[in-house]
Write a protein that holds these residues in place. Structure first.
Motif, PDB file in Angstrom:
ATOM      1  N   LEU A 152       0.822  -1.215   0.000  1.00 35.87           N
ATOM      2  CA  LEU A 152       0.000   0.000   0.000  1.00 35.87           C
ATOM      3  C   LEU A 152       0.856   1.266   0.000  1.00 35.87           C
ATOM      4  CD1 LEU A 152      -2.795  -0.996   2.548  1.00 35.87           C
ATOM      5  CD2 LEU A 152      -3.124  -0.466   0.126  1.00 35.87           C
ATOM      6  N   LEU A 153       1.929   1.243   0.783  1.00 36.23           N
ATOM      7  CA  LEU A 153       2.795   2.411   0.858  1.00 36.23           C
ATOM      8  C   LEU A 153       3.488   2.678  -0.482  1.00 36.23           C
ATOM      9  CD1 LEU A 153       4.384   1.924   4.396  1.00 36.23           C
ATOM     10  CD2 LEU A 153       2.773   3.694   3.703  1.00 36.23           C
ATOM     11  N   PHE A 154       3.974   1.629  -1.123  1.00 36.32           N
ATOM     12  CA  PHE A 154       4.589   1.796  -2.436  1.00 36.32           C
ATOM     13  C   PHE A 154       3.563   2.326  -3.438  1.00 36.32           C
ATOM     14  CE2 PHE A 154       8.339   0.085  -0.855  1.00 36.32           C
ATOM     15  CZ  PHE A 154       9.292  -0.117  -1.841  1.00 36.32           C
ATOM     16  N   HIS A 155       2.353   1.772  -3.403  1.00 38.84           N
ATOM     17  CA  HIS A 155       1.306   2.180  -4.344  1.00 38.84           C
ATOM     18  C   HIS A 155       0.939   3.652  -4.139  1.00 38.84           C
ATOM     19  CE1 HIS A 155      -2.795   1.127  -6.353  1.00 38.84           C
ATOM     20  NE2 HIS A 155      -1.904   1.565  -7.218  1.00 38.84           N
ATOM     21  N   ILE A 162       3.925  -4.252  -5.997  1.00 39.85           N
ATOM     22  CA  ILE A 162       4.508  -5.583  -5.831  1.00 39.85           C
ATOM     23  C   ILE A 162       5.986  -5.487  -5.481  1.00 39.85           C
ATOM     24  CG2 ILE A 162       4.995  -7.780  -7.009  1.00 39.85           C
ATOM     25  CD1 ILE A 162       2.411  -7.510  -8.489  1.00 39.85           C
ATOM     26  N   ALA A 163       6.644  -4.393  -5.878  1.00 39.72           N
ATOM     27  CA  ALA A 163       8.025  -4.175  -5.442  1.00 39.72           C
ATOM     28  C   ALA A 163       8.072  -4.002  -3.928  1.00 39.72           C
ATOM     29  CB  ALA A 163       8.618  -2.959  -6.140  1.00 39.72           C
ATOM     30  N   GLY A 164       7.083  -3.305  -3.368  1.00 38.62           N
ATOM     31  CA  GLY A 164       7.003  -3.169  -1.918  1.00 38.62           C
ATOM     32  C   GLY A 164       6.743  -4.500  -1.241  1.00 38.62           C
ATOM     33  N   ILE A 165       5.849  -5.291  -1.840  1.00 45.79           N
ATOM     34  CA  ILE A 165       5.575  -6.628  -1.299  1.00 45.79           C
ATOM     35  C   ILE A 165       6.831  -7.481  -1.343  1.00 45.79           C
ATOM     36  CG2 ILE A 165       4.319  -8.772  -1.768  1.00 45.79           C
ATOM     37  CD1 ILE A 165       1.932  -7.061  -2.605  1.00 45.79           C
ATOM     38  N   ARG A 237      11.939  -4.097 -13.579  1.00 48.64           N
ATOM     39  CA  ARG A 237      11.407  -5.240 -14.327  1.00 48.64           C
ATOM     40  C   ARG A 237       9.896  -5.342 -14.172  1.00 48.64           C
ATOM     41  NH1 ARG A 237       9.746 -10.122 -13.018  1.00 48.64           N
ATOM     42  NH2 ARG A 237       9.807 -11.779 -14.602  1.00 48.64           N
ATOM     43  N   LEU A 238       9.388  -5.117 -12.952  1.00 54.65           N
ATOM     44  CA  LEU A 238       7.942  -5.165 -12.725  1.00 54.65           C
ATOM     45  C   LEU A 238       7.220  -4.078 -13.513  1.00 54.65           C
ATOM     46  CD1 LEU A 238       7.861  -5.855  -8.878  1.00 54.65           C
ATOM     47  CD2 LEU A 238       7.003  -7.386 -10.661  1.00 54.65           C
ATOM     48  N   MET A 239       7.817  -2.908 -13.616  1.00 58.20           N
ATOM     49  CA  MET A 239       7.212  -1.822 -14.384  1.00 58.20           C
ATOM     50  C   MET A 239       7.040  -2.212 -15.850  1.00 58.20           C
ATOM     51  SD  MET A 239       6.377   0.772 -12.516  1.00 58.20           S
ATOM     52  CE  MET A 239       6.758   1.703 -11.019  1.00 58.20           C
TER      53      MET A 239
END
Length: 513
Positions: A152-155, A162-165, A237-239
């Protein structure tokens, strides 16, 4: 195309491991199977006259048949004591009662959440990984609270959730063994190591703090590696491969002003209590002649009482927070929280029983000592000793961890073989345990059999609906690899410099005068 092919290959291999691992019985059942095999093996080897000579005492160690009438009678008579005297049992349950109050009141979750929220965005990844590593004080709080909070914080910061997760998951699971404080895992593993060491030296003692210095040093290492790999490799990579669909996530409702006021009051009470406890134990340890020093002036009584100190400390700050936050309103609330924490340990108690029986029978059979003597002779003849042997233990533990997630279950089987064998090669039980703990940590994020692995996958799907198990493995694999490489280098340096692993804990066995 090459990248996609590699990812598919990784996903396929790990998918096969998952399928094989899912067919394995429960760890308790694995112990029962091992006990049956041990009993049959003891009868066969005893009939064959297998034996070895203890290099320290010169005593002949013969394989003992566990199926004789005398040993069966002994087992039936001593079974309750075997279970009650299992070293980790009382230690772990005592720690859980204290930590359980701090967890059930919400202290640990609120503390971790406050730590993450207070940091600037530029330090967000570093803070998430660090908080994840520290969450091994209460594992469930890390998986259930910290990891979704990190997403949530990353979002909300405009970054990929998902990078935060992934950052939180790497800290919680990959850094599970490391911590700035002694956790309940320390006495659990040291108890098994002590039982195994006494196959060679009946008076050997492994303290709960035996790996503290090394585990402390792993915290900044894992934090820095986790943050760098997440920011430089994982998130870019996720981006590209897993863009987040806008509008799919609604932030959770913020706490009410009254809840925030209660939390702040609770943290204030807990902080003052923690300062009081630190001052109290400081006065009992620091001055010469203090009550927690022995006649020689060492702090060994304090170290030997660390389990009770953990219990008292967490219970006290948990009570203080609960009263301040108005979560605890009577003594019944405290008893209920303790009871809930203990009820959640039912699976561990069953596993501890099976483990205690296996270790006791293994000691009675003399097979551990015989295997250790012969194995040590073989390794000495092959010249495979010292650091290469410990690095091999790390590697083997890391691969086994992919199939069997329980740290205590694996060490209860590997410890009685590895610890005595390496003692005869001049390596202390503390060093062998440290090598195992490192191998058992950094592959956790890519272990499909980790109980929380499906939960992490569901968290990712909330942001990217088609995010599958292969995607999660591909995301976590770089973190596992780099954390593993860093840990191997740190351990190698520790060994080569012959640094202490913990208070009074060394790598090499002392040479007899």
């Amino acid at each position: 195309m090459a990248v996609l092919e590699r990812e598919e290959k990784v996903g396929g291999i790990l998918g096969a491991i998952e399928r094989v691992g899912n067919r394995l019985p429960d760890p308790a059942t694995l112990f029962l199977i091992a006990i049956i095999i041990l009993i049959l093996l003891s009868a066969i080897l005893s009939a064959m006259g297998v034996s070895a000579v203890h290099p320290g005492t010169g005593q002949e160690l013969a394989a003992t048949n566990l199926l004789t009438g005398a040993n069966i009678s002994r087992f039936l008579i001593e079974l309750p004591r075997i279970f009650a005297d299992f070293p980790p049992l009382a230690i772990v349950l005592l720690c859980v009662m204290g930590v359980g109050v701090a967890e059930k009141t919400g202290l640990i979750a609120v503390s971790l959440g406050s730590l993450v929220r207070a940091m600037p965005k530029s330090l967000l990844t570093l803070t998430v990984v660090f908080a994840g590593v520290q969450s091994s004080l209460a594992t469930d709080a890390g998986y259930v609270v910290l990891i979704p909070l990190a997403g949530l914080l990353f979002h909300s910061s405009g970054r990929h959730p998902i990078a935060g997760i992934a950052a939180g998951f790497a800290g919680v699971s990959g850094g599970f063994s490391s911590n700035l404080l002694v956790t309940s895992l320390d006495p659990l593993l040291s108890g098994i190591s002590q039982a195994a060491a006494r196959l060679i030296d009946p008076g050997y003692e492994v303290l709960a703090t035996s790996n503290y210095y090394l585990m402390f040093a792993l915290v900044p290492l894992f934090t820095i590696i986790g943050a760098l790999v997440t920011d430089k490799l994982i998130e870019p990579r996720l981006m590209r491969t897993s863009p987040v669909q806008a509008g799919k996530m609604e932030p959770e409702a913020d706490p009410t002003p009254e809840q925030r006021a209660n939390e702040r009051r609770g943290l204030r009470f807990a902080g003052l209590t923690l300062l009081g406890i630190a001052a109290l134990f400081g006065a009992a340890v620091v001055p010469e002649g203090a009550m927690l020093r022995d006649a020689n002036g060492t702090v060994e009584p304090f170290l030997r009482g660390i389990v009770a100190i953990i219990f008292i400390s967490f219970l006290s700050i948990g009570l203080a927070y609960g009263i301040g936050a108005r979560v605890i309103r009577s003594d019944r609330d405290v008893v209920r929280m303790m009871s809930q924490s203990m009820s959640e340990m039912g699976g561990y108690i069953v596993l501890a029983f099976c483990c205690a029986v296996f270790i006791a029978l293994f000691a009675w059979s003399n097979l551990g000592a015989i295997l250790a003597v012969n194995g040590a002779a073989f390794l000495q003849a092959a010249g495979f000793t010292g650091l290469p042997l410990l690095l091999a233990i790390i590697t083997v533990s890391a691969f086994i961890n992919v199939l069997i997630g329980s740290a205590s279950a694996k060490w209860a089987i590997l410890g009685p073989v590895m610890v005595p064998m390496l003692m005869l090669l001049g390596v202390t039980p503390e060093a062998t345990q440290a090598a195992y703990r490192i191998g058992d940590s950094f592959t956790n994020p890519i272990t499909p059999l980790l109980p929380y692995f499906p939960l992490i996958l569901i968290m990712c799907k909330r942001y990217v609906p088609d995010f599958g198990i292969g995607s999660l493995i591909a995301t976590m694999l770089p973190l596992a690899v780099w954390m593993g490489m860093g840990a191997l280098l740190l351990f190698s340096g520790w060994y080569l410099l012959d640094l202490p692993l913990g208070p009074g804990s060394v790598i090499h066995m002392p040479v007899a005068p």
